[in-house]
Design a protein around this motif. Sequence first.
Motif, PDB file in Angstrom:
ATOM      1  N   CYS A 144       1.533  -1.102  -0.076  1.00 28.69           N
ATOM      2  CA  CYS A 144      -0.253   0.097  -0.085  1.00 28.69           C
ATOM      3  C   CYS A 144       0.674   1.038  -0.197  1.00 28.69           C
ATOM      4  CB  CYS A 144      -1.051  -0.037   1.381  1.00 28.69           C
ATOM      5  SG  CYS A 144      -2.164   1.067   1.162  1.00 28.69           S
ATOM      6  N   ASN A 145       0.292   2.097  -0.467  1.00 30.47           N
ATOM      7  CA  ASN A 145       1.046   3.740  -0.621  1.00 30.47           C
ATOM      8  C   ASN A 145       0.791   4.474   0.692  1.00 30.47           C
ATOM      9  OD1 ASN A 145       2.280   3.590  -3.794  1.00 30.47           O
ATOM     10  ND2 ASN A 145       0.652   4.092  -4.259  1.00 30.47           N
ATOM     11  N   ASN A 146      -0.024   4.007   1.795  1.00 34.08           N
ATOM     12  CA  ASN A 146      -0.390   4.530   2.740  1.00 34.08           C
ATOM     13  C   ASN A 146       0.838   4.184   3.604  1.00 34.08           C
ATOM     14  OD1 ASN A 146      -1.266   5.515   5.311  1.00 34.08           O
ATOM     15  ND2 ASN A 146      -3.686   4.757   4.550  1.00 34.08           N
ATOM     16  N   PRO A 147       1.342   5.695   4.049  1.00 30.89           N
ATOM     17  CA  PRO A 147       2.449   5.182   5.065  1.00 30.89           C
ATOM     18  C   PRO A 147       2.253   4.433   6.413  1.00 30.89           C
ATOM     19  CG  PRO A 147       3.010   6.820   4.661  1.00 30.89           C
ATOM     20  CD  PRO A 147       1.296   6.414   3.726  1.00 30.89           C
ATOM     21  N   TYR A 152       1.743  -1.260   3.944  1.00 26.77           N
ATOM     22  CA  TYR A 152       3.343   0.194   3.586  1.00 26.77           C
ATOM     23  C   TYR A 152       4.345  -0.885   4.046  1.00 26.77           C
ATOM     24  CZ  TYR A 152       5.661   4.260   2.306  1.00 26.77           C
ATOM     25  OH  TYR A 152       6.361   5.115   2.536  1.00 26.77           O
ATOM     26  N   ARG A 153       4.957  -1.013   2.367  1.00 25.76           N
ATOM     27  CA  ARG A 153       6.618  -1.476   2.479  1.00 25.76           C
ATOM     28  C   ARG A 153       6.857  -1.107   4.168  1.00 25.76           C
ATOM     29  NH1 ARG A 153       7.736  -4.441  -2.394  1.00 25.76           N
ATOM     30  NH2 ARG A 153       5.816  -3.787  -2.547  1.00 25.76           N
ATOM     31  N   ASP A 159       9.823   2.363   9.047  1.00 22.82           N
ATOM     32  CA  ASP A 159       8.642   2.657   8.796  1.00 22.82           C
ATOM     33  C   ASP A 159       7.746   1.692   9.015  1.00 22.82           C
ATOM     34  OD1 ASP A 159       9.616   4.185   6.047  1.00 22.82           O
ATOM     35  OD2 ASP A 159      10.189   2.349   5.044  1.00 22.82           O
ATOM     36  N   LYS A 163       4.244   2.668  10.686  1.00 20.40           N
ATOM     37  CA  LYS A 163       2.726   2.323  10.411  1.00 20.40           C
ATOM     38  C   LYS A 163       1.820   1.930  11.570  1.00 20.40           C
ATOM     39  CE  LYS A 163       4.170  -1.837   9.208  1.00 20.40           C
ATOM     40  NZ  LYS A 163       4.673  -2.762   6.822  1.00 20.40           N
ATOM     41  N   CYS A 171      -7.467  -0.696   1.989  1.00 20.54           N
ATOM     42  CA  CYS A 171      -6.861  -2.230   1.653  1.00 20.54           C
ATOM     43  C   CYS A 171      -8.126  -3.265   2.665  1.00 20.54           C
ATOM     44  CB  CYS A 171      -5.434  -2.248   2.792  1.00 20.54           C
ATOM     45  SG  CYS A 171      -4.226  -2.112   1.732  1.00 20.54           S
TER      46      CYS A 171
END
Length: 180
Positions: A144-147, A152-153, A159, A163, A171
Motif C-alpha cells: 500500500c502507498n499509505n505509510p 505499507y512496505r 517504516d 505504520k 486495503c
Amino acid sequence: MKSRGKIIIIPLGELDFYQINKLAANLSMAFSSGVDILQGIDLPDEAENQERGQFYSTVILAKLELMRQNQTEKILGITEEDLYVPTLPFVYGEADPQSGCAIVSFYRLRQEFFGLPEDEKQIYKRMLKEAIHQVGHLHKLSACNNPRCVMYRSGSMLDTDSKAEKFCDICRRRLVRRGA
C-alpha cells in the motif's frame, strides 16, 4: 467480515510461546479467522547460507508448503533467524500467495540488533505488524502507498514503527471484497 480460512502458525526453532499465543489471538482478530499453532520445527538445513550467516526465506516457504493441509489454510512460519532473498541483503519476512505460505523473522525487529536495550513490547508490535502484512499478502493484498497502513512496505525499522497495526480503509475494503 466473513471468515478467511484458518491461519496456521508454525514456530521455526526455539521461540517464546507467550508471544506466539498473543500473536495468534491478534491475527485471529485482524483476519476474522481461526488460528492454530502447530508444534515447532527446525529450519531446513538447505535454507542456511553459512557464508551470509542467514537463511534463504524462499527455501523455507517451499518446506512450509508441504505442511499445508488444504487450499484455505494460510501458513505463517515464525523464526528468530536472519532471513534473505538473493536480491536483497535481508528481509523481515516473505509471502508466497500461490503457495499460501509466509514467514516472518524476529531477528532484525529486535532493539538489540540496533545496539539499543531490549524492549519486548516494541518487538511484539513490530512482529504483529509484519505478521499481518505477510498474511495480508497471502490474501492477495499488494503493498500500500499509505505509510500508516499495515500493508505499507517496510524498507526500514522507522517504516515499521510508523505504520499502524491495521489496514487502511482501501486495503480493508479490498480484503473484504476478495472474501479470501
